[in-house]
Design a protein around this motif. Structure first.
Motif, PDB file in Angstrom:
ATOM      1  N   LEU A  29       0.857   1.152   4.202  1.00 14.12           N
ATOM      2  CA  LEU A  29       1.507   1.805   5.347  1.00 14.12           C
ATOM      3  C   LEU A  29       2.514   0.871   6.004  1.00 14.12           C
ATOM      4  O   LEU A  29       2.228  -0.313   6.217  1.00 14.12           O
ATOM      5  CB  LEU A  29       0.445   2.228   6.362  1.00 14.12           C
ATOM      6  CG  LEU A  29      -0.258   3.539   5.997  1.00 14.12           C
ATOM      7  CD1 LEU A  29      -1.535   3.717   6.781  1.00 14.12           C
ATOM      8  CD2 LEU A  29       0.679   4.719   6.233  1.00 14.12           C
ATOM      9  N   ASN A  79      -7.206   3.721   5.132  1.00 18.17           N
ATOM     10  CA  ASN A  79      -6.197   4.425   4.338  1.00 18.17           C
ATOM     11  C   ASN A  79      -6.723   4.302   2.915  1.00 18.17           C
ATOM     12  O   ASN A  79      -6.560   3.285   2.272  1.00 18.17           O
ATOM     13  CB  ASN A  79      -4.836   3.735   4.539  1.00 18.17           C
ATOM     14  CG  ASN A  79      -3.776   4.218   3.577  1.00 18.17           C
ATOM     15  OD1 ASN A  79      -3.899   5.297   2.990  1.00 18.17           O
ATOM     16  ND2 ASN A  79      -2.728   3.425   3.404  1.00 18.17           N
ATOM     17  N   GLU A 134     -12.266  -5.278   0.164  1.00 23.07           N
ATOM     18  CA  GLU A 134     -11.078  -5.224  -0.702  1.00 23.07           C
ATOM     19  C   GLU A 134     -11.454  -5.622  -2.124  1.00 23.07           C
ATOM     20  O   GLU A 134     -12.046  -6.668  -2.347  1.00 23.07           O
ATOM     21  CB  GLU A 134      -9.976  -6.144  -0.155  1.00 23.07           C
ATOM     22  CG  GLU A 134      -8.732  -6.243  -1.032  1.00 23.07           C
ATOM     23  CD  GLU A 134      -8.062  -4.898  -1.332  1.00 23.07           C
ATOM     24  OE1 GLU A 134      -7.626  -4.222  -0.400  1.00 23.07           O
ATOM     25  OE2 GLU A 134      -8.008  -4.518  -2.532  1.00 23.07           O
ATOM     26  N   GLN A 185      -2.734   1.636  -4.652  1.00 21.66           N
ATOM     27  CA  GLN A 185      -2.103   0.784  -3.638  1.00 21.66           C
ATOM     28  C   GLN A 185      -0.829   1.403  -3.081  1.00 21.66           C
ATOM     29  O   GLN A 185       0.242   1.292  -3.674  1.00 21.66           O
ATOM     30  CB  GLN A 185      -1.855  -0.618  -4.226  1.00 21.66           C
ATOM     31  CG  GLN A 185      -3.175  -1.329  -4.475  1.00 21.66           C
ATOM     32  CD  GLN A 185      -3.056  -2.709  -5.078  1.00 21.66           C
ATOM     33  OE1 GLN A 185      -2.080  -3.011  -5.764  1.00 21.66           O
ATOM     34  NE2 GLN A 185      -4.062  -3.550  -4.851  1.00 21.66           N
ATOM     35  N   ASP A 219     -15.898  -4.236  -4.622  1.00 24.33           N
ATOM     36  CA  ASP A 219     -15.676  -2.810  -4.829  1.00 24.33           C
ATOM     37  C   ASP A 219     -16.582  -2.104  -3.820  1.00 24.33           C
ATOM     38  O   ASP A 219     -17.804  -2.288  -3.856  1.00 24.33           O
ATOM     39  CB  ASP A 219     -16.094  -2.470  -6.266  1.00 24.33           C
ATOM     40  CG  ASP A 219     -15.992  -0.984  -6.559  1.00 24.33           C
ATOM     41  OD1 ASP A 219     -15.845  -0.192  -5.622  1.00 24.33           O
ATOM     42  OD2 ASP A 219     -16.087  -0.626  -7.746  1.00 24.33           O
ATOM     43  N   VAL A 220     -16.004  -1.320  -2.928  1.00 23.37           N
ATOM     44  CA  VAL A 220     -16.820  -0.705  -1.872  1.00 23.37           C
ATOM     45  C   VAL A 220     -17.913   0.191  -2.460  1.00 23.37           C
ATOM     46  O   VAL A 220     -18.973   0.367  -1.874  1.00 23.37           O
ATOM     47  CB  VAL A 220     -15.945   0.052  -0.852  1.00 23.37           C
ATOM     48  CG1 VAL A 220     -15.403   1.348  -1.447  1.00 23.37           C
ATOM     49  CG2 VAL A 220     -16.700   0.307   0.437  1.00 23.37           C
ATOM     50  N   TYR A 273      -7.462   7.538  -5.696  1.00 20.87           N
ATOM     51  CA  TYR A 273      -8.169   7.817  -6.961  1.00 20.87           C
ATOM     52  C   TYR A 273      -9.687   7.841  -6.806  1.00 20.87           C
ATOM     53  O   TYR A 273     -10.382   8.328  -7.678  1.00 20.87           O
ATOM     54  CB  TYR A 273      -7.758   6.806  -8.051  1.00 20.87           C
ATOM     55  CG  TYR A 273      -8.406   5.446  -7.903  1.00 20.87           C
ATOM     56  CD1 TYR A 273      -9.430   5.028  -8.758  1.00 20.87           C
ATOM     57  CD2 TYR A 273      -8.021   4.577  -6.876  1.00 20.87           C
ATOM     58  CE1 TYR A 273     -10.038   3.785  -8.607  1.00 20.87           C
ATOM     59  CE2 TYR A 273      -8.620   3.336  -6.716  1.00 20.87           C
ATOM     60  CZ  TYR A 273      -9.624   2.953  -7.587  1.00 20.87           C
ATOM     61  OH  TYR A 273     -10.236   1.729  -7.413  1.00 20.87           O
ATOM     62  N   GLY A 285     -10.360  -1.201   1.789  1.00 23.70           N
ATOM     63  CA  GLY A 285      -9.030  -1.482   1.242  1.00 23.70           C
ATOM     64  C   GLY A 285      -8.013  -1.909   2.270  1.00 23.70           C
ATOM     65  O   GLY A 285      -7.133  -1.124   2.636  1.00 23.70           O
TER      66      GLY A 285
HETATM   67  N1  SAM Z   1      -5.023  -0.472   4.270  1.00 24.73           N
HETATM   68  C1  SAM Z   1      -3.784  -0.778   3.592  1.00 24.73           C
HETATM   69  C2  SAM Z   1      -2.657  -0.016   4.229  1.00 24.73           C
HETATM   70  O1  SAM Z   1      -2.935   0.979   4.895  1.00 24.73           O
HETATM   71  O2  SAM Z   1      -1.506  -0.408   4.066  1.00 24.73           O
HETATM   72  C3  SAM Z   1      -3.864  -0.486   2.091  1.00 24.73           C
HETATM   73  C4  SAM Z   1      -4.300   0.901   1.701  1.00 24.73           C
HETATM   74  S1  SAM Z   1      -4.130   1.254  -0.018  1.00 24.73           S
HETATM   75  C5  SAM Z   1      -3.945   3.027   0.040  1.00 24.73           C
HETATM   76  C6  SAM Z   1      -5.783   1.142  -0.692  1.00 24.73           C
HETATM   77  C7  SAM Z   1      -6.393  -0.248  -0.756  1.00 24.73           C
HETATM   78  O3  SAM Z   1      -7.731  -0.136  -1.289  1.00 24.73           O
HETATM   79  C8  SAM Z   1      -5.697  -1.245  -1.662  1.00 24.73           C
HETATM   80  O4  SAM Z   1      -5.602  -2.475  -0.995  1.00 24.73           O
HETATM   81  C9  SAM Z   1      -6.605  -1.378  -2.891  1.00 24.73           C
HETATM   82  O5  SAM Z   1      -6.525  -2.625  -3.531  1.00 24.73           O
HETATM   83  C10 SAM Z   1      -7.968  -1.139  -2.262  1.00 24.73           C
HETATM   84  N2  SAM Z   1      -9.013  -0.614  -3.165  1.00 24.73           N
HETATM   85  C11 SAM Z   1      -8.857   0.201  -4.240  1.00 24.73           C
HETATM   86  N3  SAM Z   1     -10.039   0.520  -4.791  1.00 24.73           N
HETATM   87  C12 SAM Z   1     -10.994  -0.104  -4.035  1.00 24.73           C
HETATM   88  C13 SAM Z   1     -12.424  -0.169  -4.102  1.00 24.73           C
HETATM   89  N4  SAM Z   1     -13.104   0.497  -5.045  1.00 24.73           N
HETATM   90  N5  SAM Z   1     -13.076  -0.941  -3.197  1.00 24.73           N
HETATM   91  C14 SAM Z   1     -12.379  -1.606  -2.223  1.00 24.73           C
HETATM   92  N6  SAM Z   1     -11.036  -1.570  -2.108  1.00 24.73           N
HETATM   93  C15 SAM Z   1     -10.339  -0.832  -2.995  1.00 24.73           C
END
Ligand code: SAM
Length: 291
Positions: free
Chosen positions: A31, A127, A77, A28, A102-103, A131, A56
């Motif tokens: 932006l 974004n 998300e 997390q 979970d995507v 990981y 996400g």
């Molecule tokens: N889009 C937002 C931004 O740009 O501010 C947040 C980006 S942040 C780098 C990554 C996002 O992906 C987080 O909200 C996190 O909870 C979500 N996330 C993490 N693993 C995921 C998964 N396996 N499936 C879906 N979402 C996931």
């Protein structure tokens, strides 16, 4: 008019209101720079006829900029704590659907069928959580989704590996896997200061433009993938040694040597010097000998 979500002040206000604490394990890093977000949306050429899949949404910073420009946005998300936040922050936009999933486990084909009947084109824009960058990108590519392309913020080093050309230090199995399906280019470099919290690695925006047909013709895609992965198992070893030790139990040295000879590839070369075309030729001549 409400301020954009992606400003330091509004983001802080939202995070405080919900007492939100970042989970590092979910990648997390949100932006907080609207200009960067607009550049991402521009790089994806999103129009009012585009359907967008986002991975996400976080608190909705990128989702909001996408909703302003796209016909429809569908966002996956994983973190349940963000659902009530997104309900509030994205309330002004009636073209956004959040899917709590979970995507990596989601049925994206199904989501496209349900949500994108009336769009001209489909883009993935995100974004990404760093990981799981590679598994997410490989899922999006390998599932042969009906998408025009993918524009994602990722670790700069991974963007370089994906877009690398043969003969460079960054070129490897990931470059070949991605470039088989898509044309890859690094389009933006982004400083850590545009995120909260700031990631410890450099970030870049990568654009993948899906090819109408894969870059090379192979009769067995999964064998082709096994072949080039085997060739990079140990970067210091020659192709011959890597194939002998890492391809499969039935693949034996004399036939591998013959296959390399037929494909016109010197067995002493290293994987990083082979083009996609050479890997394809090699995969075909190996497959003939080890059907
Ligand atoms: N889009 C937002 C931004 O740009 O501010 C947040 C980006 S942040 C780098 C990554 C996002 O992906 C987080 O909200 C996190 O909870 C979500 N996330 C993490 N693993 C995921 C998964 N396996 N499936 C879906 N979402 C996931």
């Amino acid at each position: 008019m409400m301020k954009d979500i992606a400003t330091p002040a509004r983001t802080k206000e939202i995070l405080n209101k919900y007492g939100f604490s970042f989970k590092k394990s979910l990648g997390q890093n949100f932006l907080i720079d609207t200009n960067v977000l607009r550049n991402i949306v521009d790089a994806a050429s999103v129009s009012e006829k585009t359907g967008v899949i986002e991975v996400g949404p976080g608190i909705g910073a990128l989702t909001e900029q996408l909703a302003k420009r796209a016909k429809k946005v569908v966002s996956f998300e994983i973190d349940q704590r963000l659902l009530p936040v997104l309900d509030e922050t994205l309330a002004p936009y009636d073209n956004v659907t959040i899917i709590h999933s979970d995507v990596l486990k989601a049925n994206i084909h199904e989501a496209i069928k349900e949500n994108f009947q009336d769009v001209d084109d489909i883009m993935v824009v995100a974004n990404l959580p760093y990981y799981v960058t590679t598994p997410i990108l490989m899922k999006l590519l390998e599932e042969h989704l009906p998408i025009r392309g993918i524009v994602v913020m990722i670790q700069a080093e991974v963007a370089d590996r994906i877009a690398a050309k043969p003969g460079t230090k960054d070129y490897g199995a990931l470059s070949i896997a991605a470039q088989y399906f898509a044309e890859a280019e690094r389009v933006l470099t982004v400083p850590a200061t545009v995120f909260v919290p700031q990631p410890r690695v450099d970030s870049a925006v990568l654009r993948l433009t899906i090819r109408k047909e894969p870059a090379v013709n192979v009769s067995d895609e999964s064998y082709f993938f096994q072949v080039f992965h085997a060739c990079f198992a140990n970067r210091r070893k020659t192709i011959l040694n890597n194939l002998v030790h890492n391809l499969g139990p039935k693949e034996r040295k004399p036939e591998i040597e013959e296959a390399l000879d037929e494909a016109g590839i010197d067995p002493k070369r290293r994987g990083e010097t082979l083009s996609l075309e050479e890997f394809a030729a090699l995969s075909e001549s190996l497959l003939k000998r080890f059907p």
